[in-house]
Motif scaffolding. Structure first.
Motif, mmCIF file in Angstrom:
data_model
loop_
_atom_site.group_PDB
_atom_site.id
_atom_site.type_symbol
_atom_site.label_atom_id
_atom_site.label_comp_id
_atom_site.label_asym_id
_atom_site.label_seq_id
_atom_site.Cartn_x
_atom_site.Cartn_y
_atom_site.Cartn_z
ATOM 1 N N TYR A 1 7.098 1.620 3.873
ATOM 2 C CA TYR A 1 6.559 2.268 4.906
ATOM 3 C C TYR A 1 5.281 3.081 4.518
ATOM 4 C CZ TYR A 1 5.897 4.990 9.288
ATOM 5 O OH TYR A 1 5.225 5.746 10.435
ATOM 6 N N SER A 2 4.077 2.688 4.973
ATOM 7 C CA SER A 2 2.778 3.198 4.565
ATOM 8 C C SER A 2 1.942 3.718 5.751
ATOM 9 C CB SER A 2 2.239 2.393 3.665
ATOM 10 O OG SER A 2 0.937 2.665 3.262
ATOM 11 N N SER A 3 1.672 5.170 5.991
ATOM 12 C CA SER A 3 0.613 5.454 6.718
ATOM 13 C C SER A 3 -0.602 5.136 6.507
ATOM 14 C CB SER A 3 0.723 6.963 7.006
ATOM 15 O OG SER A 3 1.886 7.249 8.031
ATOM 16 N N TYR A 4 -0.964 5.058 5.226
ATOM 17 C CA TYR A 4 -2.240 4.519 4.622
ATOM 18 C C TYR A 4 -2.505 3.036 5.157
ATOM 19 C CZ TYR A 4 -2.644 8.890 2.091
ATOM 20 O OH TYR A 4 -2.990 10.170 1.840
ATOM 21 N N GLY A 5 -1.508 2.439 5.255
ATOM 22 C CA GLY A 5 -1.664 0.934 5.612
ATOM 23 C C GLY A 5 -2.458 0.903 6.951
ATOM 24 N N ILE B 1 0.861 -1.290 -0.045
ATOM 25 C CA ILE B 1 0.027 0.113 -0.141
ATOM 26 C C ILE B 1 0.942 1.519 0.075
ATOM 27 C CG2 ILE B 1 -1.586 1.287 1.467
ATOM 28 C CD1 ILE B 1 -2.903 -1.464 2.592
ATOM 29 N N ARG B 2 0.518 2.160 -0.699
ATOM 30 C CA ARG B 2 1.525 3.466 -0.873
ATOM 31 C C ARG B 2 1.223 4.422 0.273
ATOM 32 N NH1 ARG B 2 -1.226 8.199 -1.959
ATOM 33 N NH2 ARG B 2 -3.074 8.200 -2.666
ATOM 34 N N HIS B 3 2.315 5.359 0.359
ATOM 35 C CA HIS B 3 2.389 6.307 1.448
ATOM 36 C C HIS B 3 1.669 7.456 0.855
ATOM 37 C CE1 HIS B 3 3.586 7.636 5.284
ATOM 38 N NE2 HIS B 3 4.716 8.409 4.796
ATOM 39 N N TYR B 4 2.130 8.530 1.107
ATOM 40 C CA TYR B 4 1.482 9.958 0.769
ATOM 41 C C TYR B 4 2.111 10.190 -0.783
ATOM 42 C CZ TYR B 4 0.915 10.685 5.911
ATOM 43 O OH TYR B 4 0.665 10.374 7.025
ATOM 44 N N ASN B 5 0.970 10.966 -1.434
ATOM 45 C CA ASN B 5 1.335 11.456 -2.608
ATOM 46 C C ASN B 5 1.217 12.828 -2.722
ATOM 47 O OD1 ASN B 5 2.258 9.069 -4.075
ATOM 48 N ND2 ASN B 5 0.128 8.643 -5.007
#
Length: 357
Positions: A172-176, A133-137
């Motif tokens: 690393y992914s905060s959205y995760g 899962i991606r991080h911020y864009n």
């Protein structure tokens, strides 16, 4: 009369000896103030405990610059950024302890709202940043939009293609952790924020730790600042409701130390469950990461094992470091977007634990 004089002198001596500051503590406090000044930060709060007892707890600088309000380590609430992930991981630990979640099951078992992808994704992979899962864009980190539910927060990224096959890489992914909060809701049958309050914060008496609702009046909430051309400015307005689980809570350094001690004491769950959370995971090829589920783990430059999490947000950053062998917890939070609260803080434990020369 003479006896009264002697008694007064004795009480004065006892009082002086009791209030005399430990030189190690004084040195640690001076070091923290040095880091604050070097970081050009407005305010810091720091609390350290050992063997469940507070070694020191102190505010540095100002909690609110405009009103010239000092920092109170037991009251001033700062944005803790990704330290929120450790709190969310504790909620996951509660569910593991109760047998309410299968870490290897597809995430859709608990979060059916999340679309099925080309590859299976498990809760363990999500919590360990291996889900693809991606991080911020772009400027998503500066989001000022209010998201009323966990599922609303999923809409930001849930239809995006995975970055890689889950389990093959660490990213690393905060959205995760947005997805992890949806999983917690499904497994617990409870609203995520209510579950955090009733099963994590309340049992640990973390009375000053709350999700930051921007439309609410919050007592002792710190101001949020940055520096521009050597001058203090207000940090941009953001609303972190899109990522409660990964970076949306505010807290005090004393509350974070309560949490650290609860981890040391296995207050919320067993040693076995804690070990699952803090032990670094491995990828499918056998390579070891530095991340378990919601916790980084490692050894500092002084040879001490630790686990915990740092956090960065708009107008705030900090670090929570737990030293299991020394039974020590260090928590530092600031109201500054950029501050020296990374590996620099390991020196605090070294200063307090080193033997006198």
């Amino acid at each position: 009369m003479k006896n009264q004089v002697y008694l007064f002198i004795l009480l004065f001596i006892l009082s002086s000896s009791c209030t005399k500051e430990d030189p190690k503590v004084a040195a640690a406090e001076d070091y923290l103030e040095q880091l604050r000044v070097e970081s050009e930060s407005v305010g810091w709060t720091a609390t350290v405990s050992q063997d469940n007892k507070i070694v020191f707890s102190k505010g540095f600088g100002l909690g609110n610059y405009e009103q010239q309000v000092p920092v109170y380590p037991d009251k001033t609430k700062f944005r803790i950024g990704s330290i929120s992930k450790t709190l969310t991981a504790a909620a996951l630990g509660v569910l593991i302890e109760e047998g309410k979640i299968d870490l290897e099951a597809p995430v859709q078992k608990y979060a059916p709202y999340f679309p099925v992808k080309k590859f299976k994704i498990t809760t363990r992979q999500v919590a360990g940043h291996q889900a693809g899962i991606r991080h911020y864009n772009g400027d998503e980190f500066l989001s000022s939009k209010y998201y009323p539910t966990v599922n609303d927060g999923l809409k930001i990224f849930m239809n995006d293609t995975l970055l890689f096959e889950p389990g093959t890489k660490y990213s690393y992914s905060s959205y995760g952790f947005n997805l992890l909060s949806a999983i917690i809701e499904g497994a617990s049958g409870d609203d995520f924020l209510h579950f955090m309050q009733s099963r994590v914060f309340d049992p640990l008496n973390m009375d000053q730790t709350i999700p930051e609702h921007m439309d609410s009046l919050i007592l002792f909430r710190a101001g949020y600042y940055d520096m521009a051309e050597g001058k203090v400015i207000n940090a941009p307005y953001v609303d972190n409701s899109y990522k409660w689980a990964g970076g949306g809570f505010i807290s005090t350094s004393e509350d974070l130390v309560k949490f650290g001690n609860a981890m040391l004491n296995n207050t919320l769950f067993s040693e076995e469950v804690k070990t699952q959370l803090i032990t670094p995971q491995r990828l499918k090829n056998g390579d070891k990461t530095e991340y378990g589920m919601g916790f980084f783990s490692g050894t500092d430059e002084y040879g001490r094992a630790y686990y915990g999490h740092g956090g960065g947000s708009i107008g705030g950053c900090g670090n929570l470091i737990i030293y299991p062998n020394e039974k020590m917890v260090v928590a530092v939070i600031t109201n500054d977007t950029r501050a020296k609260v990374g590996s620099e803080l390991h020196k605090i434990a070294e200063m307090l634990l080193s033997k006198a020369q």
